[in-house]
Design an enzyme around this catalytic site. Structure first.
Site, PDB file in Angstrom:
ATOM      1  CB  SER A  58      -0.852  -0.250   1.379  1.00  0.00           C
ATOM      2  OG  SER A  58      -1.898   0.926   1.060  1.00  0.00           O
ATOM      3  CG  ASP A 173      -4.126  -1.980   0.294  1.00  0.00           C
ATOM      4  OD1 ASP A 173      -3.030  -2.790   0.538  1.00  0.00           O
ATOM      5  OD2 ASP A 173      -4.516  -0.939   0.768  1.00  0.00           O
TER       6      ASP A 173
END
Length: 329
Positions: A58, A173
């Site tokens: 991320s 993610d």
């Protein structure tokens, strides 16, 4: 997508017999709170602590990529603090929300301006970016090929950005599976690992801890308010209609039903907290740094200076342990 190297995350490498310390950083997720990674890197540079490899997920993947590409930490800090986040919001053009609210291609253009290299092979340090296969739940490592596409996948927060297609996989993610990828950085040859976790402790979390404050009052466009829960919920309503049946059914209730973005963000935050606790318990790291960012929520990027300072403070407090770690044989 050709040119991308995907591999499943296996067991971390066993510590080899070479006792020469090779420090690896595992930079975790956390959205705006993840800007604390910049503060940690700043302290490591000031302490002349060499980094041999980085694994990131991320926001940690993006900051790790900047560092691995040779972008000076001071430049990162200046960019984060001086960037007009409202101007950036205009890059996040909304889409019909089939698999995500915001088209991530404009975000790639933004990252391309900050990164001096656009593929893994051009980096100065080994870098591993983690992502999650949204269909199988498999944790994946990206180490070769198109760096920008890898970062777009790593930053594809579910429900906000659509999944990124790599060959026949759809990636989102990496924090869903591995919020602080300490095990992954050992695959890069690190035998000393520092994890940086900006996710609040599970027992301290509150629903508000993961949501941005509503900001200023008055009529605002989605461009100005995209980095607030209110703004994104308003955008959903504009795309999907005025009020949902659930909200209308709750009008007579004392408590308002949480909006769609609040439900999405809070659900992911709860999962990341639980997964993170289990992952950290595996003890793949030698040291964990946890910057304290009380009151800073997922999308409050405009508080960059405050968050970076929190990363600095946490890293300075850990300096004695860091020095001992990299000096040990």
């Amino acid at each position: 997508m050709s040119g991308i190297d995907l591999s499943a995350v296996g067991n971390p490498l066993v510590r080899d017999l070479d006792t020469q310390p090779r420090l690896g950083l595992a930079l975790g997720s956390g959205a705006a709170r993840g800007l604390a990674h910049i503060g940690v890197l700043k302290v490591l540079e000031e302490a002349k602590t060499p980094v041999h490899g980085i694994a990131g997920t991320s926001i940690g993947a993006f900051i790790g990529a900047l560092y691995a590409a040779g972008v000076p930490v001071q430049r990162m800090e200046t960019a984060a603090c001086e960037l007009d986040w409202r101007k950036l919001a205009r890059l996040l053009n909304p889409t019909v929300p089939i698999s995500g609210l915001v088209d991530g291609r404009k975000l790639v253009e933004f990252m391309a301006e900050l990164l001096p290299v656009h593929n893994f092979e051009g980096l100065q340090l080994p870098l591993a970016v983690t992502a999650t296969d949204i269909e199988t739940g498999e944790a994946l490592i990206i180490r070769k090929g198109d760096l920008l596409e890898a970062l777009r996948a790593a930053l594809a927060f579910p429900g906000i950005f659509p999944p990124v297609r790599f060959d026949n996989r759809f990636l989102v993610d990496g924090g869903l599976c591995n919020p602080v990828p300490a095990d992954v950085v050992r695959h890069l040859g690190a035998n000393r690992v520092i994890g940086v976790c900006t996710i609040p402790d599970v027992d301290k979390q509150t629903p508000e801890a993961f949501m941005p404050s509503s900001g200023t009052s008055g009529e605002q466009s989605w461009h100005r308010d995209i980095f607030t829960a209110t703004g994104i919920e308003q955008l959903f309503r504009r795309l999907l209609g005025s009020s949902s049946a659930l909200e209308m059914a709750a009008e007579s209730s004392d408590r308002k039903v949480p909006g769609i973005f609040r439900v999405c963000a809070q659900s992911v935050a709860i999962m990341e907290n639980q997964i993170n606790s289990l992952r950290l318990a595996d003890n793949h790291h030698d040291l964990i740094i946890r910057p304290k960012c009380p009151g800073v929520t997922l999308l409050e990027f405009h508080r960059a200076s405050e968050v970076i300072a929190a990363g600095e403070e946490a890293a300075r407090a850990a300096l004695p342990e860091i020095r001992q770690l990299v000096a040990s044989r």
